[in-house]
Design a protein around this motif. Structure first.
Motif, mmCIF file in Angstrom:
data_model
loop_
_atom_site.group_PDB
_atom_site.id
_atom_site.type_symbol
_atom_site.label_atom_id
_atom_site.label_comp_id
_atom_site.label_asym_id
_atom_site.label_seq_id
_atom_site.Cartn_x
_atom_site.Cartn_y
_atom_site.Cartn_z
ATOM 1 N N HIS A 1 0.818 -1.223 0.000
ATOM 2 C CA HIS A 1 0.000 0.000 0.000
ATOM 3 C C HIS A 1 0.851 1.271 0.000
ATOM 4 N N THR A 2 2.005 1.222 0.656
ATOM 5 C CA THR A 2 2.842 2.435 0.692
ATOM 6 C C THR A 2 3.287 2.820 -0.699
ATOM 7 N N LEU A 3 3.792 1.842 -1.465
ATOM 8 C CA LEU A 3 4.217 2.150 -2.817
ATOM 9 C C LEU A 3 3.019 2.455 -3.703
ATOM 10 N N GLY A 4 1.894 1.801 -3.415
ATOM 11 C CA GLY A 4 0.683 2.111 -4.180
ATOM 12 C C GLY A 4 0.245 3.547 -3.978
ATOM 13 N N ASP A 5 0.339 4.012 -2.731
ATOM 14 C CA ASP A 5 -0.002 5.432 -2.476
ATOM 15 C C ASP A 5 0.926 6.361 -3.234
ATOM 16 N N LYS A 6 2.219 6.023 -3.306
ATOM 17 C CA LYS A 6 3.165 6.858 -4.046
ATOM 18 C C LYS A 6 2.801 6.921 -5.525
ATOM 19 N N ILE A 7 2.354 5.773 -6.069
ATOM 20 C CA ILE A 7 1.961 5.760 -7.480
ATOM 21 C C ILE A 7 0.739 6.644 -7.698
ATOM 22 N N LEU A 8 -0.236 6.574 -6.770
ATOM 23 C CA LEU A 8 -1.406 7.445 -6.891
ATOM 24 C C LEU A 8 -1.010 8.926 -6.850
ATOM 25 N N ILE A 9 -0.067 9.255 -5.959
ATOM 26 C CA ILE A 9 0.399 10.642 -5.874
ATOM 27 C C ILE A 9 1.041 11.069 -7.184
#
Length: 487
Positions: A380-388
């Motif tokens: 989820h952490t890297l997923g949030d970065k991708i969304l950003i």
């Protein structure tokens, strides 16, 4: 008739007195000559002597009359009317006495050595008492004229004395009043000479600074000030001292807040108002000033300044809190884009404007492909970065009038006012290309699926959104990483 003598100056009184004195002397001389003449007549007068005496009497009588007549042009003195009448009578009497025999006696001038026959003895006896009475009457009129002038002068002096006494009383009352004010007012009233030295200080100096007023007479004002305030005052005083002969007759007043030294060693703020004193078109004479205690005002000013600073700080904190609350209420906490609730308000406003003005309004519904696999594979952490990263790419493509929001999860929505559907489709295709070619964290390739729909007349937000969403799912069913326009 009012007398012009009543308010006359000393020069006017002298112009009356001197002619009266001259007329008196002339009248006495005329009487004396008349008496001598009558005596000579009794003792056989010579013709030459008679003519000379007659001429002398005529000249003196006319002279006396003219002296008194000229007084009337400068002042009105009631006794002068009778005096002029008596002097005129004296001239007439002389003419009566001598006119009859003048022609015959003038012939005796050719033989002056021979005495002429004496006139009648009875004439001498008649005219001598008349001359005495006339002289006494003239003398009495002269005395009355002098007395009248002196009475008027005495009244003038009385009036002047009354005015002086009234002025003195007023000055004394004014002095007592101002002395009372100076002794009881809280402000310190003082005067300086042209060198800046005290010449007067009100007793209120004791309550203000703890010093007696007498000990500072002859000392400079600077000695009661702190060094910084003394320097400020000295500059202003030096400027005035350079203007002892100013071109401008009005010198400005000096007003400043200065710090004084108290007798106990403490310091206190005062306000000084100082005004230069000078004679009209003359040199600087000195200064008059007032020193006022402003400690309470300074305290109020300090408290007000502290309260203002505290209020400004609180207002700044409130503005920051309001901005934070507004941001939290209108933006997405992860991406910083507009949130769904706020974006719905914007959409409804854009729809109303577009329908009222007949302008195009295009909607883009954007979804990140296979985002569940990204979260499961990268976390989820890297997923949030991708969304950003995706949100940054979307925001970078916006025009000034466009708006983009995170609709929820991996779904975004964009509205483009005054954009035709074909143009909106081109923008959507460019977004797909931009995202697919962007290097994301973890080396993951990210793609987008976008549905595009133009607002139609009498269409609700839900209907409009459903058409764009249907186009989006059509893209996903066709293989993703593309954009499609709603039919």
């Amino acid at each position: 008739m009012p007398s012009r003598l009543a308010d006359g100056s000393p020069a006017e009184r002298r112009s009356i007195t001197l002619p009266l004195q001259s007329a008196g002397l002339l009248s006495a001389l005329i009487f004396l000559i008349n008496a001598i003449f009558e005596v000579l007549v009794i003792n056989h007068l010579y013709g030459s002597q008679y003519v000379l005496i007659a001429l002398l009497l005529a000249v003196l009588s006319l002279w006396a009359f003219l002296e008194v007549a000229l007084i009337g042009r400068r002042a009105v003195v009631p006794p002068l009317r009778l005096l002029k009448l008596l002097l005129a009578s004296q001239i007439v009497l002389s003419l009566v006495r001598h006119a009859g025999d003048f022609s015959s006696r003038s012939a005796a001038l050719s033989s002056a050595a021979l005495p002429v026959q004496s006139p009648q003895f009875g004439l001498a006896i008649v005219f001598l008492p008349i001359d005495v009475l006339l002289f006494l009457a003239i003398s009495r009129c002269l005395i009355d004229a002098f007395a009248d002038a002196e009475r008027r002068r005495a009244k003038q002096l009385q009036r002047q004395m009354a005015i002086l006494q009234q002025t003195k009383a007023e000055l004394q009352a004014s002095e007592r009043r101002y002395r009372l004010i100076a002794d009881n007012v809280d402000d310190v009233i003082w005067t300086l000479d042209s060198q800046g030295l005290f010449t007067f200080i009100s007793p209120s100096l004791k309550s203000l600074l703890g010093y007696g007023a007498e000990q500072w007479i002859g000392k400079p004002l600077n000695s009661l000030l702190t060094p910084a305030s003394a320097s400020s005052l000295q500059g202003a005083l030096a400027q005035w001292l350079q203007q002892r002969q100013p071109v401008d007759p009005l010198l400005p007043s000096y007003r400043a807040e200065l710090e004084h030294l108290h007798r106990d060693g403490s310091r206190l703020w005062t306000e000084i108002t100082m005004t230069p004193l000078r004679e009209k078109d003359g040199p600087l004479m000195g200064f008059v000033g007032v020193t006022r205690d402003i400690r309470v005002r300074k305290l109020y000013e300090r408290n007000l300044s502290e309260a203002r600073d505290a209020a400004e700080e609180a207002n700044s904190a409130l503005l920051s809190a309001n901005a934070l609350l507004h941001g939290r209420a209108t933006t997405d906490g992860l991406t910083g884009l507009l949130n769904r609730r706020h974006f719905e308000d914007i959409l409804r406003a854009q729809m109303k404007t577009s329908l009222e003005h007949g302008k195009s309004l295009s909607l883009l519904v954007i979804d990140v492909d296979h985002f569940k696999e990204i979260n499961d594979g990268l976390g989820h952490t890297l997923g949030d970065k991708i969304l950003i990263e995706v949100s940054h790419l979307l925001a970078a493509s916006l025009r000034e009038s466009d708006r983009v929001a995170r609709w929820g999860g991996d779904e975004f929505i964009m509205v483009m006012p005054r954009v035709q559907p074909d143009e909106a489709l081109q923008v959507a295709n460019r977004l797909c290309a931009s995202v697919s070619s962007h290097p994301f964290p973890g080396g993951w390739v990210v793609t987008l699926s976008i549905g595009v729909a133009e607002l139609r007349a009498h269409e609700s937000l839900e209907q409009w959104f459903d058409r764009a969403d249907a186009a989006l799912y059509a893209v996903k069913n066709a293989g993703r990483n593309a954009a499609r326009l709603s039919t």
